[in-house]
Design a protein around this motif. Structure first.
Motif, PDB file in Angstrom:
ATOM      1  N   GLU A   1       0.830  -1.206   0.000  1.00  0.00           N
ATOM      2  CA  GLU A   1       0.000   0.000   0.000  1.00  0.00           C
ATOM      3  C   GLU A   1       0.870   1.265   0.000  1.00  0.00           C
TER       4      GLU A   1
ATOM      5  N   THR B   1      -1.067   4.799   0.442  1.00  0.00           N
ATOM      6  CA  THR B   1      -2.091   4.993   1.468  1.00  0.00           C
ATOM      7  C   THR B   1      -1.946   6.364   2.123  1.00  0.00           C
TER       8      THR B   1
ATOM      9  N   GLN C   1       0.122  11.006  -4.751  1.00  0.00           N
ATOM     10  CA  GLN C   1       0.062   9.591  -5.144  1.00  0.00           C
ATOM     11  C   GLN C   1       0.619   9.397  -6.549  1.00  0.00           C
TER      12      GLN C   1
ATOM     13  N   THR D   1      -1.959  -3.981  -2.908  1.00  0.00           N
ATOM     14  CA  THR D   1      -2.875  -2.843  -2.885  1.00  0.00           C
ATOM     15  C   THR D   1      -4.322  -3.300  -3.000  1.00  0.00           C
ATOM     16  N   HIS D   2      -5.236  -2.430  -2.550  1.00  0.00           N
ATOM     17  CA  HIS D   2      -6.667  -2.647  -2.760  1.00  0.00           C
ATOM     18  C   HIS D   2      -7.171  -1.832  -3.952  1.00  0.00           C
ATOM     19  N   ASP D   3      -6.283  -1.016  -4.530  1.00  0.00           N
ATOM     20  CA  ASP D   3      -6.687  -0.067  -5.564  1.00  0.00           C
ATOM     21  C   ASP D   3      -6.432  -0.656  -6.954  1.00  0.00           C
TER      22      ASP D   3
ATOM     23  N   SER E   1      -6.975   0.635  -9.844  1.00  0.00           N
ATOM     24  CA  SER E   1      -6.389   1.575 -10.799  1.00  0.00           C
ATOM     25  C   SER E   1      -4.870   1.597 -10.686  1.00  0.00           C
TER      26      SER E   1
ATOM     27  N   PHE F   1     -15.728  -0.803  -9.141  1.00  0.00           N
ATOM     28  CA  PHE F   1     -14.800   0.301  -9.342  1.00  0.00           C
ATOM     29  C   PHE F   1     -15.429   1.339 -10.266  1.00  0.00           C
TER      30      PHE F   1
END
Length: 213
Positions: free
Chosen positions: A74, A77, A84, A106-108, A110, A152
């Motif tokens: 992450e 974060t 970012q 990561t949870h993202d 994108s 998303f």
């Protein structure tokens, strides 16, 4: 928080290599400049750094002993979108210049799509899908992967209410029979609740663990 930034990176170097402090300090100055921090700022304390600068300093520490592989957990974060983007750009640049391999956690989605050549989708500690990033995102086969991608936001399509996956993940200490995602899956069958699916190669380096295939 009571040690200067440069001293913390020097400590990391000397913990792994038999070098004098002066040699380590010289390396720290080069590392800070490499990640976009004025070398004189190494004398500062962590509370005198912004969030983005702290992240850059951590990257410098990670690079201090010339690794072949970096694990980035992450890395963006708590950073705003501008910082970012800067951090991700820096990671891409360093990865190319230093010929580094990287595992990005990561949870993202994108960030994952921008940064990773391959992706593994995990749920409750189990790998459910793995393959080339473009393939997994454009042709997801596991219901959990599909749910993540559908949830998303897409700025290119018309506005709509967000899709979501109902329910909550299991406690990692619980013994789960069958597929871990089965309690939340809307298209499960009886087999899913009894037998843990094995990872199958569906072609082109794309692997999926799901009884519905």
């Amino acid at each position: 928080p009571v040690f200067r930034v440069r001293d913390q990176i020097v400590e990391a170097i000397q913990a792994h290599e038999n070098v004098e402090e002066k040699t380590a300090l010289d390396r720290v100055e080069k590392l800070l400049e490499m990640v976009g921090i004025e070398c004189s700022r190494g004398k500062s304390y962590p509370h005198e750094f912004s969030g983005g600068m702290k992240q850059r300093a951590i990257i410098a520490m990670a690079l201090a002993c010339n690794p072949d592989l970096i694990i980035a957990d992450e890395p963006t974060t708590a950073l705003d979108v501008i910082v970012q983007a800067q951090i991700l750009g820096l990671i891409k640049k360093l990865r190319s210049e230093l010929n580094l391999s990287m595992i990005l956690i990561t949870h993202d989605i994108s960030i994952m799509s921008q940064m990773c050549n391959k992706v593994g989708i995990m749920y409750a500690g189990k790998l459910l899908e793995f393959g080339e990033t473009v393939t997994v995102i454009k042709k997801p086969l596991n219901p959990y992967t599909k749910g993540l991608i559908e949830a998303f936001p897409d700025i290119m399509t018309e506005r709509k209410i967000f899709s979501y996956i109902p329910g909550t993940p299991p406690a990692l200490g619980d013994v789960v029979m069958g597929c871990r995602f089965a309690p939340r899956c809307s298209i499960k069958k009886k087999e899913c609740e009894k037998i843990d699916p094995e990872m199958k190669d569906v072609g082109g380096g794309h692997f999926v663990a799901c009884h519905l295939l």
